[in-house]
Design a protein around this motif. Structure first.
Motif, PDB file in Angstrom:
ATOM      1  N   SER A  71      33.702  41.638  41.718  1.00 47.33           N
ATOM      2  CA  SER A  71      33.268  40.280  42.104  1.00 47.33           C
ATOM      3  C   SER A  71      34.772  39.759  42.561  1.00 47.33           C
ATOM      4  O   SER A  71      35.742  40.324  42.562  1.00 47.33           O
ATOM      5  N   ARG A  72      34.749  38.604  43.561  1.00 45.31           N
ATOM      6  CA  ARG A  72      36.024  38.090  44.366  1.00 45.31           C
ATOM      7  C   ARG A  72      35.687  36.723  44.311  1.00 45.31           C
ATOM      8  O   ARG A  72      34.790  36.027  44.174  1.00 45.31           O
ATOM      9  N   ASP A  73      36.821  35.955  44.316  1.00 47.51           N
ATOM     10  CA  ASP A  73      37.112  34.693  44.520  1.00 47.51           C
ATOM     11  C   ASP A  73      38.099  34.337  45.691  1.00 47.51           C
ATOM     12  O   ASP A  73      39.298  34.405  45.688  1.00 47.51           O
ATOM     13  N   GLU A  76      40.600  31.869  45.264  1.00 51.03           N
ATOM     14  CA  GLU A  76      41.909  32.358  44.477  1.00 51.03           C
ATOM     15  C   GLU A  76      42.606  33.499  44.922  1.00 51.03           C
ATOM     16  O   GLU A  76      43.632  34.036  44.342  1.00 51.03           O
TER      17      GLU A  76
END
Length: 124
Positions: A71-73, A76
């Motif tokens: 997953s990635r944000d 952020e």
């Protein structure tokens, strides 16, 4: 300059879980696909999981599908790898990688920057 810094590795028993994180800087994170690779001693670098620029598309190696989640944000600038049901054969140095493309691919040639890597050891 581009920097990719991994964290979260360590020693875990078989069947356990770990969460790896990669903190990215020096580029527009949300514009590029990202991936995790791993390399065990004496073996070639192996693709683990990849995610496209938006986070909406993911691919996994057969050996980790159903156990690992990438997953990635983009707010952020972080990339994560949740690893569950770990096995001894998951032991390796895990590396965060930045692609030059927006979509994700499994071949290392699509990635132009690499973190230094972090050790994951699965052992009883």
């Amino acid at each position: 300059q581009v920097q990719l810094v991994e964290s979260g590795g360590g020693l875990v028993h078989p069947g356990g879980s770990l969460r790896l994180s990669c903190e990215a800087s020096g580029f527009i994170f949300g514009n590029y696909a990202m991936a995790w690779f791993r390399q065990a001693p004496g073996k070639d670098r192996q693709f683990v999981a990849g995610v496209n620029w938006s986070g909406g598309g993911t691919i996994y190696a057969d050996s980790v599908r159903g156990r690992f989640t990438i997953s990635r944000d983009n707010a952020e600038n972080t990339l994560d790898l949740q690893m569950n049901s770990l096995k001894a054969e998951d032991t390796a140095v895990y590396l965060c990688a930045k692609s030059y493309a927006r979509e994700t691919y499994s071949r290392p040639g699509y990635y132009n920057y690499w973190g230094q890597g972090i050790q994951v050891t699965v052992s009883s």
